[in-house]
Design an enzyme around this catalytic site. Structure first.
Site, short mmCIF file in Angstrom:
data_model
loop_
_atom_site.label_atom_id
_atom_site.label_comp_id
_atom_site.label_asym_id
_atom_site.label_seq_id
_atom_site.Cartn_x
_atom_site.Cartn_y
_atom_site.Cartn_z
N ASP A 195 66.30 -88.99 45.16
CA ASP A 195 66.96 -89.27 43.90
C ASP A 195 66.23 -90.42 43.23
OD1 ASP A 195 69.33 -88.27 42.37
OD2 ASP A 195 69.77 -90.41 42.32
N THR A 196 66.23 -90.40 41.91
CA THR A 196 65.58 -91.44 41.13
C THR A 196 66.58 -91.97 40.12
OG1 THR A 196 63.41 -90.41 41.39
CG2 THR A 196 63.66 -91.94 39.55
#
Length: 141
Positions: free
Chosen positions: A77-78
């Site tokens: 995830d970013t």
């Protein structure tokens, strides 16, 4: 197939494919069960690590119940943060404009967490932080 990917991101799939990785995508009706709300007092680093870990654990459960072959599960995830504030995906063009105004002339952080849960269920995690500086932007830009 070397691992399962617990991700809806087309870009993440493309990057892994282009890098030569062999994987199968895990998607399920329950994939929205991961809580992506920012918890009270949660730092950007803690937030992105928690969400990624939950996606990997969700992926492990899906792999165990829906697949014959048990392989490691990869999740990532970013998130973007400026001065401790977490910026999600803009809801519309107006919000995107506001985000860009906030970033104008500032340095923000792009944080990416990766979690691999092996066949035995043991998580391995890492987090990277990149600093991105925007030059001052005009409203027209």
């Amino acid at each position: 197939m070397a691992f399962y990917l617990a991700s809806k991101s087309p870009r993440r799939r493309e990057l892994l494919k282009d890098a030569g990785f062999d994987f199968d995508i895990l998607l399920s009706k329950t994939s929205d069960s991961v809580n992506e709300d920012v918890l009270p007092g949660e730092s950007p680093e803690d937030y992105v690590a928690r969400v990624t870990r939950e996606k990997a654990k969700w992926g492990r459960k899906v792999a165990e119940t829906e697949r014959d072959l048990l392989l490691p599960v990869l999740a990532a995830d970013t998130t973007v943060a400026l001065n401790g504030k977490i910026y999600g995906k803009p809801a519309d063009e107006k919000e995107a404009f506001e985000f860009l105004k906030d970033f104008s002339g500032q340095t923000h952080e792009v944080l990416t967490a990766v979690c691999l849960v092996d066949k035995g269920g043991k998580p391995r995690e890492t987090l990277t932080k990149t600093f991105v500086t925007f030059r001052p932007l005009t409203d027209e830009e």
